[in-house]
Design an enzyme around this catalytic site. Sequence first.
Site, PDB file in Angstrom:
ATOM      1  N   ASP A 189       0.846  -1.192   0.000  1.00 15.65           N
ATOM      2  CA  ASP A 189       0.000   0.000   0.000  1.00 15.65           C
ATOM      3  C   ASP A 189       0.885   1.248   0.000  1.00 15.65           C
ATOM      4  OD1 ASP A 189      -1.906   1.949   0.327  1.00 15.65           O
ATOM      5  OD2 ASP A 189      -2.803   1.090   2.133  1.00 15.65           O
ATOM      6  N   GLU A 215      -1.656  -1.095  -3.838  1.00 11.15           N
ATOM      7  CA  GLU A 215      -2.801  -0.270  -3.451  1.00 11.15           C
ATOM      8  C   GLU A 215      -2.448   1.207  -3.503  1.00 11.15           C
ATOM      9  OE1 GLU A 215      -5.471   0.103   0.633  1.00 11.15           O
ATOM     10  OE2 GLU A 215      -4.642  -1.830   0.024  1.00 11.15           O
ATOM     11  N   GLU A 241     -10.706   3.415  -1.527  1.00 14.11           N
ATOM     12  CA  GLU A 241     -11.108   3.509  -0.127  1.00 14.11           C
ATOM     13  C   GLU A 241     -11.706   4.858   0.224  1.00 14.11           C
ATOM     14  OE1 GLU A 241      -7.256   4.585   2.515  1.00 14.11           O
ATOM     15  OE2 GLU A 241      -7.030   2.789   1.278  1.00 14.11           O
ATOM     16  N   HIS A 291     -12.019  -1.879   2.436  1.00 10.94           N
ATOM     17  CA  HIS A 291     -11.032  -1.197   3.271  1.00 10.94           C
ATOM     18  C   HIS A 291     -11.600  -1.119   4.683  1.00 10.94           C
ATOM     19  CE1 HIS A 291      -9.283   2.557   5.053  1.00 10.94           C
ATOM     20  NE2 HIS A 291      -8.171   2.043   4.554  1.00 10.94           N
TER      21      HIS A 291
END
Length: 378
Positions: A189, A215, A241, A291
Amino acid sequence: MSIAAVRLHHLVAPLPEVIGNALVSFDRRESLFVEIVDRQGRSGWGEAWHTPAADRATIAARLAPRLLGQDPQQIGRLWQEMREAAGGAMGAVAAIDMALHDLAARQRGIPVSTLLGGALRHRVAAYASGPFFKPGGHPYREFEREVEGYLRAGFKAIKLRSGFAPADDAAIVNTVRQMMGPDGTLMLDFNQSYAPRAALAAVSAMREAGLLWVEEPTVPGDLQGYRMLSGLMTPALAGGETFTDARAFRPFLEAGCMDVLQPDIAVCGGLTGVGRVAVLAELYDRPVVPHVWGGIVNFQAALHLTATLPAQRSGGAAGGYPFLEFDAGPNPLLDLCGRPTVNGDGTVTVPDGPGFGIDLTADMLSPFVVARQEVTAQ
């Protein structure tokens, strides 16, 4: 069976040290827990973590008065009415929607997963979301020690925070891959910290790590950035998200450049809102991996929803999509009912009790309450 009261609990839990990701640091966990109470005294719980103070004001002024006397079983109608009244405050709508699902399921004596149509699995593969960056030194300095803890706890999948510098990012990712071995599932991420080409440079040095997904390799709405990276990166691209509406995912699906959809239930209109994302994702044959941030309510909502999502091959060793994001950092708001347990196979068991399967009380919240408000009929 009708709604008698809406109670708002604004929570702040200080942390022992400052932590964060490549974009932001924080010294507390903060959230709004929404409690909807029926005339028999049963409570359903929802959560809004993104803008808790603003969402509390919206719920108190615009939404709660409209809920009083209503039937909590009529979730779809109430969701439409709340969305129209909220003025774009979808976090407030999300918290109400979660609480309605919890309460409606409790009134029927069934789990929320059953209310959503039925669980397809009773254990959900979970990934440890962590470690966090720490200021005052190299941000990756404690990653190896913390990853060892995740592996001892039973996790078979880990999503690392990244985005410090491409060479350092690659070094820690390759180290963690060695620690996990070839059978572990590893994700990354960037938390919006890079421009697309910097993200590409970092991931290009991680080829041997076998990442399942990358991500937020650029800022959330950067359709062109996602489009460019989707043709150059081997791992799947994940994001969404921050999206507050299912329609925000559509351009990325049409362009074929978002492989894993990550709506947050507490941001994207609750279980009803994310259910719309799931329908859209199925039309494009893409997995939804919610998320998960905030506290125990959002976690349980995601667990129940994920239990109902269709299975898809992932190429990872954890058994394929869907996955449950498990915040592995310090979080008193996740520990309110005892931190959820990870099974030896890296899964979390879906509760079979009524509602979300947890028994929250106002007393449990008291150490962290900074503001309380109740709306009842005059």
